[in-house]
Write a protein that holds these residues in place. Structure first.
Motif, PDB file in Angstrom:
ATOM      1  N   GLU A 180       0.832  -1.210   0.000  1.00 35.25           N
ATOM      2  CA  GLU A 180       0.000   0.000   0.000  1.00 35.25           C
ATOM      3  C   GLU A 180       0.865   1.259   0.000  1.00 35.25           C
ATOM      4  OE1 GLU A 180      -3.434   2.135   2.798  1.00 35.25           O
ATOM      5  OE2 GLU A 180      -2.860   0.043   3.148  1.00 35.25           O
ATOM      6  N   ASP A 181       1.937   1.239   0.795  1.00 36.45           N
ATOM      7  CA  ASP A 181       2.834   2.392   0.859  1.00 36.45           C
ATOM      8  C   ASP A 181       3.509   2.643  -0.483  1.00 36.45           C
ATOM      9  OD1 ASP A 181       4.225   4.482   2.328  1.00 36.45           O
ATOM     10  OD2 ASP A 181       6.000   3.206   2.251  1.00 36.45           O
ATOM     11  N   ALA A 182       3.834   1.566  -1.184  1.00 37.09           N
ATOM     12  CA  ALA A 182       4.480   1.686  -2.491  1.00 37.09           C
ATOM     13  C   ALA A 182       3.506   2.041  -3.603  1.00 37.09           C
ATOM     14  CB  ALA A 182       5.192   0.383  -2.836  1.00 37.09           C
ATOM     15  N   GLN A 183       2.208   1.929  -3.312  1.00 35.53           N
ATOM     16  CA  GLN A 183       1.145   2.224  -4.286  1.00 35.53           C
ATOM     17  C   GLN A 183       1.297   1.373  -5.547  1.00 35.53           C
ATOM     18  OE1 GLN A 183       1.441   6.552  -4.691  1.00 35.53           O
ATOM     19  NE2 GLN A 183      -0.098   6.814  -3.094  1.00 35.53           N
ATOM     20  N   ILE A 184       1.467   0.071  -5.326  1.00 34.45           N
ATOM     21  CA  ILE A 184       1.566  -0.856  -6.445  1.00 34.45           C
ATOM     22  C   ILE A 184       0.471  -1.899  -6.352  1.00 34.45           C
ATOM     23  CG2 ILE A 184       4.077  -0.573  -6.626  1.00 34.45           C
ATOM     24  CD1 ILE A 184       4.266  -3.453  -5.382  1.00 34.45           C
ATOM     25  N   ASP A 185       0.213  -2.551  -7.467  1.00 31.63           N
ATOM     26  CA  ASP A 185      -0.672  -3.704  -7.519  1.00 31.63           C
ATOM     27  C   ASP A 185       0.170  -4.933  -7.191  1.00 31.63           C
ATOM     28  OD1 ASP A 185      -2.145  -5.992  -8.457  1.00 31.63           O
ATOM     29  OD2 ASP A 185      -3.326  -4.657  -9.745  1.00 31.63           O
ATOM     30  N   PRO A 186      -0.297  -5.832  -6.311  1.00 29.26           N
ATOM     31  CA  PRO A 186       0.479  -7.040  -6.004  1.00 29.26           C
ATOM     32  C   PRO A 186       0.861  -7.851  -7.240  1.00 29.26           C
ATOM     33  CG  PRO A 186      -1.350  -6.815  -4.476  1.00 29.26           C
ATOM     34  CD  PRO A 186      -1.537  -5.757  -5.520  1.00 29.26           C
ATOM     35  N   LEU A 187       0.098  -7.722  -8.305  1.00 29.02           N
ATOM     36  CA  LEU A 187       0.411  -8.449  -9.534  1.00 29.02           C
ATOM     37  C   LEU A 187       1.696  -7.958 -10.179  1.00 29.02           C
ATOM     38  CD1 LEU A 187      -3.167  -8.730 -11.119  1.00 29.02           C
ATOM     39  CD2 LEU A 187      -1.915 -10.449  -9.791  1.00 29.02           C
ATOM     40  N   GLU A 188       2.175  -6.771  -9.774  1.00 25.25           N
ATOM     41  CA  GLU A 188       3.437  -6.238 -10.298  1.00 25.25           C
ATOM     42  C   GLU A 188       4.656  -6.933  -9.694  1.00 25.25           C
ATOM     43  OE1 GLU A 188       3.877  -1.924 -10.192  1.00 25.25           O
ATOM     44  OE2 GLU A 188       1.709  -1.729  -9.956  1.00 25.25           O
ATOM     45  N   ILE A 189       4.472  -7.598  -8.571  1.00 22.81           N
ATOM     46  CA  ILE A 189       5.605  -8.175  -7.850  1.00 22.81           C
ATOM     47  C   ILE A 189       6.145  -9.386  -8.624  1.00 22.81           C
ATOM     48  CG2 ILE A 189       6.351  -9.274  -5.710  1.00 22.81           C
ATOM     49  CD1 ILE A 189       4.042  -7.716  -4.324  1.00 22.81           C
ATOM     50  N   ASP A 190       7.444  -9.361  -8.893  1.00 27.77           N
ATOM     51  CA  ASP A 190       8.083 -10.437  -9.646  1.00 27.77           C
ATOM     52  C   ASP A 190       8.654 -11.524  -8.751  1.00 27.77           C
ATOM     53  OD1 ASP A 190       7.811  -9.202 -12.324  1.00 27.77           O
ATOM     54  OD2 ASP A 190       9.139  -7.680 -11.475  1.00 27.77           O
ATOM     55  N   VAL A 191       9.160 -11.131  -7.584  1.00 22.65           N
ATOM     56  CA  VAL A 191       9.762 -12.089  -6.660  1.00 22.65           C
ATOM     57  C   VAL A 191       9.397 -11.704  -5.231  1.00 22.65           C
ATOM     58  CG1 VAL A 191      11.890 -13.182  -5.847  1.00 22.65           C
ATOM     59  CG2 VAL A 191      11.744 -12.399  -8.213  1.00 22.65           C
ATOM     60  N   VAL A 192       9.052 -12.700  -4.433  1.00 20.08           N
ATOM     61  CA  VAL A 192       8.872 -12.506  -2.995  1.00 20.08           C
ATOM     62  C   VAL A 192      10.012 -13.226  -2.294  1.00 20.08           C
ATOM     63  CG1 VAL A 192       7.437 -12.990  -0.980  1.00 20.08           C
ATOM     64  CG2 VAL A 192       6.359 -12.305  -3.141  1.00 20.08           C
ATOM     65  N   ILE A 193      10.746 -12.491  -1.458  1.00 22.42           N
ATOM     66  CA  ILE A 193      11.835 -13.087  -0.691  1.00 22.42           C
ATOM     67  C   ILE A 193      11.480 -13.032   0.790  1.00 22.42           C
ATOM     68  CG2 ILE A 193      14.279 -12.977  -0.075  1.00 22.42           C
ATOM     69  CD1 ILE A 193      14.804 -11.549  -2.719  1.00 22.42           C
ATOM     70  N   TRP A 194      11.405 -14.202   1.400  1.00 19.53           N
ATOM     71  CA  TRP A 194      11.240 -14.239   2.854  1.00 19.53           C
ATOM     72  C   TRP A 194      12.617 -14.100   3.477  1.00 19.53           C
ATOM     73  CZ3 TRP A 194       7.609 -14.105   6.578  1.00 19.53           C
ATOM     74  CH2 TRP A 194       7.993 -14.452   7.874  1.00 19.53           C
ATOM     75  N   ASN A 195      12.859 -12.985   4.156  1.00 17.41           N
ATOM     76  CA  ASN A 195      14.118 -12.804   4.869  1.00 17.41           C
ATOM     77  C   ASN A 195      13.848 -12.597   6.357  1.00 17.41           C
ATOM     78  OD1 ASN A 195      13.041 -10.225   4.392  1.00 17.41           O
ATOM     79  ND2 ASN A 195      15.037  -9.247   4.411  1.00 17.41           N
ATOM     80  N   GLY A 196      12.816 -13.300   6.825  1.00 16.68           N
ATOM     81  CA  GLY A 196      12.481 -13.289   8.241  1.00 16.68           C
ATOM     82  C   GLY A 196      13.169 -14.429   8.965  1.00 16.68           C
ATOM     83  N   ALA A 197      12.681 -14.737  10.150  1.00 15.87           N
ATOM     84  CA  ALA A 197      13.348 -15.705  11.015  1.00 15.87           C
ATOM     85  C   ALA A 197      13.148 -17.145  10.546  1.00 15.87           C
ATOM     86  CB  ALA A 197      12.829 -15.557  12.447  1.00 15.87           C
ATOM     87  N   GLY A 206       9.034 -11.836   9.307  1.00 14.95           N
ATOM     88  CA  GLY A 206       8.365 -11.963  10.596  1.00 14.95           C
ATOM     89  C   GLY A 206       9.393 -12.464  11.581  1.00 14.95           C
ATOM     90  N   TYR A 207       9.261 -12.072  12.830  1.00 16.53           N
ATOM     91  CA  TYR A 207      10.295 -12.432  13.811  1.00 16.53           C
ATOM     92  C   TYR A 207       9.667 -12.634  15.177  1.00 16.53           C
ATOM     93  CZ  TYR A 207      14.711 -12.085  16.447  1.00 16.53           C
ATOM     94  OH  TYR A 207      15.792 -12.320  17.268  1.00 16.53           O
ATOM     95  N   ARG A 208       9.807 -13.855  15.725  1.00 20.50           N
ATOM     96  CA  ARG A 208       9.336 -14.119  17.091  1.00 20.50           C
ATOM     97  C   ARG A 208      10.279 -15.091  17.801  1.00 20.50           C
ATOM     98  NH1 ARG A 208       3.573 -16.954  17.520  1.00 20.50           N
ATOM     99  NH2 ARG A 208       4.553 -17.820  19.401  1.00 20.50           N
ATOM    100  N   ASN A 209      11.574 -14.808  17.693  1.00 21.36           N
ATOM    101  CA  ASN A 209      12.557 -15.626  18.398  1.00 21.36           C
ATOM    102  C   ASN A 209      12.471 -15.463  19.904  1.00 21.36           C
ATOM    103  OD1 ASN A 209      13.419 -16.548  15.950  1.00 21.36           O
ATOM    104  ND2 ASN A 209      15.519 -15.805  16.123  1.00 21.36           N
ATOM    105  N   VAL A 210      11.598 -14.552  20.340  1.00 21.57           N
ATOM    106  CA  VAL A 210      11.345 -14.434  21.783  1.00 21.57           C
ATOM    107  C   VAL A 210      10.871 -15.771  22.350  1.00 21.57           C
ATOM    108  CG1 VAL A 210       8.969 -13.617  21.403  1.00 21.57           C
ATOM    109  CG2 VAL A 210      10.122 -13.108  23.564  1.00 21.57           C
ATOM    110  N   ASP A 211      10.235 -16.598  21.511  1.00 15.75           N
ATOM    111  CA  ASP A 211       9.796 -17.932  21.946  1.00 15.75           C
ATOM    112  C   ASP A 211      10.973 -18.802  22.383  1.00 15.75           C
ATOM    113  OD1 ASP A 211       7.272 -17.176  21.079  1.00 15.75           O
ATOM    114  OD2 ASP A 211       7.435 -18.210  19.165  1.00 15.75           O
ATOM    115  N   LEU A 212      12.153 -18.489  21.870  1.00 16.96           N
ATOM    116  CA  LEU A 212      13.325 -19.336  22.058  1.00 16.96           C
ATOM    117  C   LEU A 212      14.294 -18.773  23.091  1.00 16.96           C
ATOM    118  CD1 LEU A 212      13.966 -19.983  18.247  1.00 16.96           C
ATOM    119  CD2 LEU A 212      12.528 -21.298  19.822  1.00 16.96           C
ATOM    120  N   VAL A 213      13.822 -17.784  23.847  1.00 15.45           N
ATOM    121  CA  VAL A 213      14.648 -17.160  24.881  1.00 15.45           C
ATOM    122  C   VAL A 213      14.115 -17.569  26.254  1.00 15.45           C
ATOM    123  CG1 VAL A 213      15.411 -14.989  25.912  1.00 15.45           C
ATOM    124  CG2 VAL A 213      15.221 -15.196  23.415  1.00 15.45           C
ATOM    125  N   ASN A 214      14.996 -18.127  27.067  1.00 14.81           N
ATOM    126  CA  ASN A 214      14.662 -18.439  28.457  1.00 14.81           C
ATOM    127  C   ASN A 214      15.040 -17.224  29.303  1.00 14.81           C
ATOM    128  OD1 ASN A 214      14.641 -19.301  31.136  1.00 14.81           O
ATOM    129  ND2 ASN A 214      15.372 -21.361  30.647  1.00 14.81           N
TER     130      ASN A 214
END
Length: 343
Positions: A66-83, A143-151
């Motif tokens: 939404e911030d980029a004001q693009i149509d999702p159909l314009e996206i050529d590659v999705v890269i997950w660089n989360g946890a 996405g990031y929730r490594n808090v699950d893995l912290v004692n």
């Protein structure tokens, strides 16, 4: 104008649940004033049941689109660089994200550099875009929730007490003409590869036994050695990647306008600012968020824009580091393109 890659949009997501320093005092038995002043934690966000790793990334991705004001159909590659700690073991989050955001024309993959993944993701995405004629728009999602893995009672990983949960995303476009990604630098030290690990659940100790569940959190086999060795190299490597990324951008420390740096203890944060000759209003100390892995830099940029700290033409330096150990930096010239890009 030479080919370049620019940031077209950013998005973030925070869970509803929040732990204040007072809440953390009850959990960790560390006084709240120590948590605030030494650890730099006013509070942090933690996930509720709906906040799977992919869910947080998906909501951030929708905001970035939404911030980029693009149509999702314009996206050529999705890269997950989360946890790596995702909804399921051995699972691709990128394909789930592509489906949920409507990027029907995109192919997708997951990549990982621990908490350096956003900066490495920027470099990987740019390399793809400049080498492949048919890749013009890339969505980075984390996405990031490594808090699950912290004692929180395990004292040897007290530096992880600031870890919280969130999502972030970036839309990149080829030849955008603004918010241009310039130099990127990374360095690793593999001698730390097994210094901070979750000792169960991987092929090193398989199959899991019932009692292994109690050990499913980050642990340090040799705490004294780890602390001494990391203290010797970490700031040196931060400064190396910052200077190297600036050099690749034909810039120096004097050109830095804003530092989008990961959250770590307050004294280290202030030491880095002093070394770089920066004032506190040239960055955002993420004390109300804690450390959100590879999402820190995007939250910092968002805060910097909202506060008017980042203006057209400013040089923004992103800085991160990850367990394993990796140190990373990237340079972005924020605002409209003003000069030729020289790599």
């Amino acid at each position: 104008m030479e080919n370049h890659v620019g940031i077209a949009g950013i998005g973030t997501y925070l869970p509803d649940k929040y732990l204040s320093a007072k809440d953390l005092e009850e959990l960790t038995k560390i006084p709240s004033d120590v948590l605030i002043e030494k650890f730099g934690i006013v509070g942090k966000y933690i996930p509720s049941e709906r906040d799977t790793t992919s869910f947080m990334g998906i909501i951030a991705a929708q905001q970035a689109i939404e911030d980029a004001q693009i149509d999702p159909l314009e996206i050529d590659v999705v890269i997950w660089n989360g946890a790596q700690h995702k909804d399921y073991p051995c699972w691709l989050a990128s394909t789930k994200v592509a489906y949920e955001v409507g990027a029907k024309n995109a192919w997708a993959f997951d990549m990982e550099a621990m908490c350096g993944s956003m900066i490495v993701g920027l470099q990987v995405a740019r390399s793809l875009m400049l080498s492949e004629k048919n890749i013009n728009t890339v969505l980075l999602v984390s996405g990031y929730r490594n808090v699950d893995l912290v004692n929180h009672q395990y004292k040897h990983t007290s530096f992880m007490l600031d870890i919280g949960a969130s999502g972030s995303a970036v839309v990149l476009k080829k030849n955008l003409g603004k918010n241009v990604l310039l130099g990127v630098s990374s360095v690793v030290d593999g001698s730390f590869a097994e210094e901070c690990v979750i000792p169960v659940g991987g092929t090193k100790k398989w199959p899991m036994k019932l009692q292994d569940i109690e050990n499913y959190y980050f642990q340090i086999p040799n705490p004294e050695r780890f602390k001494n060795r990391l203290n010797e190299v970490t700031l040196k490597n931060f400064y190396f990647v910052i200077d190297d990324a600036l050099k690749k951008s034909s810039l120096t420390r004097k050109d830095i306008s804003y530092l989008a740096i990961l959250h770590f203890k307050r004294s280290a944060h202030l030491e880095v600012l002093k070394e770089l000759g920066l004032k506190e209003d040239q960055t955002t100390y993420l004390e109300k968020y804690g450390h959100m892995g590879q999402n820190d830099q995007i939250f910092s940029i968002k805060e910097g824009l909202l506060a008017g700290k980042i203006k057209d033409g400013d040089i923004v330096v992103l800085v991160g580091a990850g367990v394993g150990w990796t140190w990373n930096a990237a340079v972005v010239r924020w605002g409209s393109l003003r000069e030729p890009i020289n790599w």
